[in-house]
Design an enzyme around this catalytic site. Structure first.
Site, PDB file in Angstrom:
ATOM      1  N   ASP A   6      -8.113  -7.144   0.415  1.00 49.41           N
ATOM      2  CA  ASP A   6      -7.264  -7.269   1.610  1.00 49.41           C
ATOM      3  C   ASP A   6      -8.019  -6.705   2.788  1.00 49.41           C
ATOM      4  O   ASP A   6      -8.888  -5.845   2.619  1.00 49.41           O
ATOM      5  CB  ASP A   6      -5.950  -6.495   1.434  1.00 49.41           C
ATOM      6  CG  ASP A   6      -6.147  -5.005   1.709  1.00 49.41           C
ATOM      7  OD1 ASP A   6      -5.836  -4.543   2.823  1.00 49.41           O
ATOM      8  OD2 ASP A   6      -6.653  -4.284   0.810  1.00 49.41           O
ATOM      9  N   CYS A  28     -13.319 -27.523   8.330  1.00 49.06           N
ATOM     10  CA  CYS A  28     -12.061 -26.832   8.024  1.00 49.06           C
ATOM     11  C   CYS A  28     -10.882 -27.797   8.109  1.00 49.06           C
ATOM     12  O   CYS A  28     -10.824 -28.649   8.994  1.00 49.06           O
ATOM     13  CB  CYS A  28     -11.860 -25.680   9.008  1.00 49.06           C
ATOM     14  SG  CYS A  28     -10.343 -24.743   8.735  1.00 49.06           S
ATOM     15  N   CYS A  73      -7.894 -26.587  13.326  1.00 50.68           N
ATOM     16  CA  CYS A  73      -9.107 -27.405  13.384  1.00 50.68           C
ATOM     17  C   CYS A  73      -8.803 -28.894  13.338  1.00 50.68           C
ATOM     18  O   CYS A  73      -9.548 -29.703  13.910  1.00 50.68           O
ATOM     19  CB  CYS A  73     -10.050 -27.012  12.247  1.00 50.68           C
ATOM     20  SG  CYS A  73     -10.785 -25.374  12.486  1.00 50.68           S
ATOM     21  N   ASP A  93       0.851  -1.179   0.000  1.00 54.09           N
ATOM     22  CA  ASP A  93       0.000   0.000   0.000  1.00 54.09           C
ATOM     23  C   ASP A  93       0.892   1.235   0.000  1.00 54.09           C
ATOM     24  O   ASP A  93       2.051   1.173   0.422  1.00 54.09           O
ATOM     25  CB  ASP A  93      -0.889  -0.046   1.259  1.00 54.09           C
ATOM     26  CG  ASP A  93      -2.009   0.971   1.210  1.00 54.09           C
ATOM     27  OD1 ASP A  93      -2.078   1.734   0.230  1.00 54.09           O
ATOM     28  OD2 ASP A  93      -2.822   0.998   2.150  1.00 54.09           O
ATOM     29  N   CYS A 145      -7.614 -26.667   8.310  1.00 51.97           N
ATOM     30  CA  CYS A 145      -6.409 -25.995   8.811  1.00 51.97           C
ATOM     31  C   CYS A 145      -5.813 -26.759   9.993  1.00 51.97           C
ATOM     32  O   CYS A 145      -6.478 -27.601  10.612  1.00 51.97           O
ATOM     33  CB  CYS A 145      -6.717 -24.549   9.204  1.00 51.97           C
ATOM     34  SG  CYS A 145      -7.497 -24.346  10.828  1.00 51.97           S
ATOM     35  N   HIS A 185      -6.258 -20.236  11.697  1.00 52.31           N
ATOM     36  CA  HIS A 185      -7.607 -20.606  11.252  1.00 52.31           C
ATOM     37  C   HIS A 185      -8.265 -19.492  10.440  1.00 52.31           C
ATOM     38  O   HIS A 185      -8.813 -19.738   9.355  1.00 52.31           O
ATOM     39  CB  HIS A 185      -8.506 -20.965  12.436  1.00 52.31           C
ATOM     40  CG  HIS A 185      -9.937 -21.115  12.003  1.00 52.31           C
ATOM     41  ND1 HIS A 185     -10.396 -22.237  11.346  1.00 52.31           N
ATOM     42  CD2 HIS A 185     -10.985 -20.237  12.041  1.00 52.31           C
ATOM     43  CE1 HIS A 185     -11.662 -22.060  11.023  1.00 52.31           C
ATOM     44  NE2 HIS A 185     -12.046 -20.858  11.435  1.00 52.31           N
TER      45      HIS A 185
END
Length: 375
Positions: free
Chosen positions: A268, A306, A311, A93, A308, A337
């Protein structure tokens, strides 16, 4: 091998687009969510965590990295990719939003903006040219131009006057960086507040300058969701169809899906990481506040759908314990997560567009995240 800046559309489903943006550090498949790594780190995660979650591109911030550790120091370390150990694309940015949010600590001029550091009060001056020079030092794949982000509630006259400055700065930025230089892309930013005529005026001016992509700035600054969706839907079609479209700083799950439904490609937001540290987690069944007493003896995973690490490995009871005990691991597991959820949200959207099923995909999330546009 496509040159950096090449953007191709593979499929469409209504206004929604499935695309590929080529950069010097790899291909970004869109729609894409970019985790925010303001200071050269996505808070509490290491680059391998991001790769495990299939992050394609992350975001860094020019203002913060300029102040600390300094863009010259980063350049001497081989650029931001080498410095932070991340070999995939990075967007930076311009720092404009951060500077303009300093209000009393900054002074606007036609040449640029003078501001005082929030760290030590030291004086600095950003010009459109200097902002790109800093980003060249950082070595980012996508650089954003300096613009003025007007506050929510600014009237038509102020917003119109602001556009003159934003457009002049954009032109100076374009003249400062030739297309394809160092393989670094430059995106222009469309402003115009909450006035449709000014959004049209801004889009016409910015999109005529030959940028590699275009961003919609100035949303998610205090307006209602209904207002945001209306301006998003009005502005997105004004941007060239053959270049990537980026909605800056907007990141609730339904906001992202609404943006994708309007033909926006890149997103974003700090929401996934910030909310992870506050114990607010996103799941396929809606938001979960992990500190709630109901999870004290809950041995089930946070989200059974999930995949990930969090999880797959830990129970809600353990995640609650870590959060209540203020253990640092809480930040890490929660962030793993949430980042995974947002990246999967974008990946699922790509698959849905390819299958011509985006409307149904969006409706499934609307059922568990029944946010606006009512509010």
């Amino acid at each position: 091998m496509h040159a950096p800046g090449t953007f191709t559309i593979q499929a469409t489903d209504g206004p929604s687009r499935l695309g590929e943006l080529h950069t010097a550090h790899g291909v970004v498949r869109t729609p894409a969510f970019m985790p925010v790594g303001t200071l050269g780190t996505v808070k509490s995660l290491c680059p391998q965590d991001l790769k495990d979650a299939s992050a394609q591109i992350i975001l860094g911030n020019t203002y913060h990295l300029y102040l600390r550790p300094g863009d010259d120091l980063v350049a001497r370390r081989g650029g931001l990719h080498a410095f932070m150990g991340w070999d995939r694309p990075i967007l930076t940015d311009s720092g404009g939003f951060q500077v303009f949010s300093l209000s009393g600590l900054r002074k606007l001029t036609p040449d640029g903006v003078e501001f005082r550091s929030h760290l030590d009060g030291s004086k600095h001056f950003f010009t459109p040219e200097k902002v790109l020079d800093i980003q060249r030092n950082l070595g980012s794949d996508i650089m954003m131009v300096l613009d003025e982000c007007v506050p929510y509630g600014a009237d038509h006259a102020y917003t119109e006057k602001s556009l003159v400055l934003t457009h002049d700065w954009a032109l100076r930025s374009r003249e400062n960086h030739a297309p394809g230089r160092n393989g670094q892309l430059v995106f222009g930013i469309v402003q115009g507040g909450f006035f449709k005529d000014l959004r049209e005026q801004s889009a016409e001016a910015i999109c005529s300058m030959g940028f590699d992509g275009h961003a919609i700035g100035g949303l998610s600054v205090g307006e209602s969701t209904a207002e945001m969706y209306e301006l998003m839907a009005h502005t997105a079609p004004l941007l060239p169809a053959d270049k990537p479209r980026y909605l800056m700083g907007v990141g609730k799950p339904m906001d992202i899906l609404e943006g994708i439904g309007n033909g926006i490609d890149m997103f974003d937001c700090v929401l996934p990481t910030r909310n992870a540290r506050n114990g607010t987690l996103y799941t396929s069944r809606g938001q979960v506040n992990i500190k709630r007493a109901e999870f004290k003896e809950d041995d089930s995973p946070l989200d059974p759908e999930c995949t990930c690490y969090t999880c797959r490995t830990f129970s809600k009871a353990y995640l609650r314990h870590l959060y209540v005990a203020k253990e640092l691991l809480s930040y890490r597991l929660n962030t793993i997560h949430n980042v995974h959820f947002f990246l999967e949200l974008a990946r699922g959207a790509r698959e849905a567009i390819a299958a011509g099923q985006f409307a149904a995909y969006k409706a499934r999330f609307q059922a568990v995240y029944p946010s606006a546009p009512q509010e």
